[in-house]
Write an enzyme that holds these catalytic residues in place. Structure first.
Site, mmCIF file in Angstrom:
data_model
loop_
_atom_site.group_PDB
_atom_site.id
_atom_site.type_symbol
_atom_site.label_atom_id
_atom_site.label_comp_id
_atom_site.label_asym_id
_atom_site.label_seq_id
_atom_site.Cartn_x
_atom_site.Cartn_y
_atom_site.Cartn_z
ATOM 1 N N PRO A 1 38.100 -13.356 -4.145
ATOM 2 C CA PRO A 1 38.495 -12.920 -5.683
ATOM 3 C C PRO A 1 37.482 -13.090 -6.582
ATOM 4 O O PRO A 1 37.670 -14.115 -7.527
ATOM 5 C CB PRO A 1 39.687 -13.789 -5.721
ATOM 6 C CG PRO A 1 39.513 -14.692 -4.753
ATOM 7 C CD PRO A 1 38.508 -14.264 -3.572
ATOM 8 N N CYS A 2 36.285 -12.229 -6.825
ATOM 9 C CA CYS A 2 35.423 -12.531 -7.691
ATOM 10 C C CYS A 2 35.786 -12.435 -9.008
ATOM 11 O O CYS A 2 35.251 -12.869 -10.189
ATOM 12 C CB CYS A 2 34.283 -11.644 -7.482
ATOM 13 S SG CYS A 2 34.900 -9.892 -7.137
ATOM 14 N N HIS A 3 37.095 -11.722 -9.377
ATOM 15 C CA HIS A 3 37.637 -11.545 -10.494
ATOM 16 C C HIS A 3 38.383 -12.694 -11.265
ATOM 17 O O HIS A 3 38.286 -12.800 -12.220
ATOM 18 C CB HIS A 3 38.725 -10.468 -10.580
ATOM 19 C CG HIS A 3 39.820 -10.696 -9.606
ATOM 20 N ND1 HIS A 3 39.918 -10.577 -8.330
ATOM 21 C CD2 HIS A 3 41.251 -11.230 -9.937
ATOM 22 C CE1 HIS A 3 41.046 -11.154 -7.612
ATOM 23 N NE2 HIS A 3 41.854 -11.457 -8.790
#
Length: 190
Positions: free
Chosen positions: A141-143
């Protein structure tokens, strides 16, 4: 391990793609502007593969991503059990992805926070570059990783920062107090 095949699947934000090998997922693709564009992106990313029906373990990952993107957060969607095939992923990126995967839906940290957890506080830019190359979003989950000043920072998926903010909105993200998207005046009134 070489990628065997890929599949597309519908979500509330558009058609995503997922690719796999015998060892695990080799890539996840957030939606492009439409299903055909997502398929074309998967064809470019995995030119040696064709579209296929997902085997059971991949279907479980698809179901988890669909739940996450639908905002089904009564019980946080845990994608930690999704097995990733990181063959060819640089070791530094693997370490960054492992830390990012520990973040729960709605939880955010900064690039600098990840760098400090890695034991290299000066590596915030390198962390950002690793997350920009993330082949597994949203399983990694780089967001959920933001800039130090409270801004969203970059995002390399179609739609750029707008997509990042949309994912965070779906997750009811919090950042230093009220929700990231709350109006500070409204938050004080409630």
């Amino acid at each position: 391990m070489p990628t065997q095949a890929y599949a597309l699947f519908p979500t509330p934000i558009g058609h995503c793609g997922i690719a796999w090998s015998e060892r695990g997922l080799t890539g996840v693709q957030l939606p492009e502007q439409d299903e055909a564009a997502t398929r074309a992106r998967m064809d470019r990313r995995f030119p040696q593969c064709s579209e296929a029906i997902a085997p059971p373990q991949v279907q479980e990952a698809i179901d988890a991503v669909m739940a996450l993107l639908s905002g089904a957060l009564q019980a946080p969607v845990d994608l930690m059990n999704v097995v990733l095939d990181m063959d060819g992923v640089p070791p530094f990126h693997q370490r960054v992805y492992e830390l990012a995967r520990r973040l729960l839906p709605g939880e955010t940290v900064t690039y600098g926070d990840i760098a400090r957890q890695l034991g290299d506080p000066g590596a915030a830019r390198a962390v950002g570059q690793a997350l920009g190359a993330n082949p597994f979003a949203p399983v990694v989950p780089c967001h959920r990783v933001l800039a130090a000043d409270g801004r969203a920072g970059g995002f390399s998926a179609h739609g750029n920062v707008t997509t990042k903010l949309r994912l965070l909105l779906i997750e009811h993200a919090q950042f230093n107090g009220p929700g990231l998207f709350d109006d500070p005046v409204d938050a004080q009134l409630s």
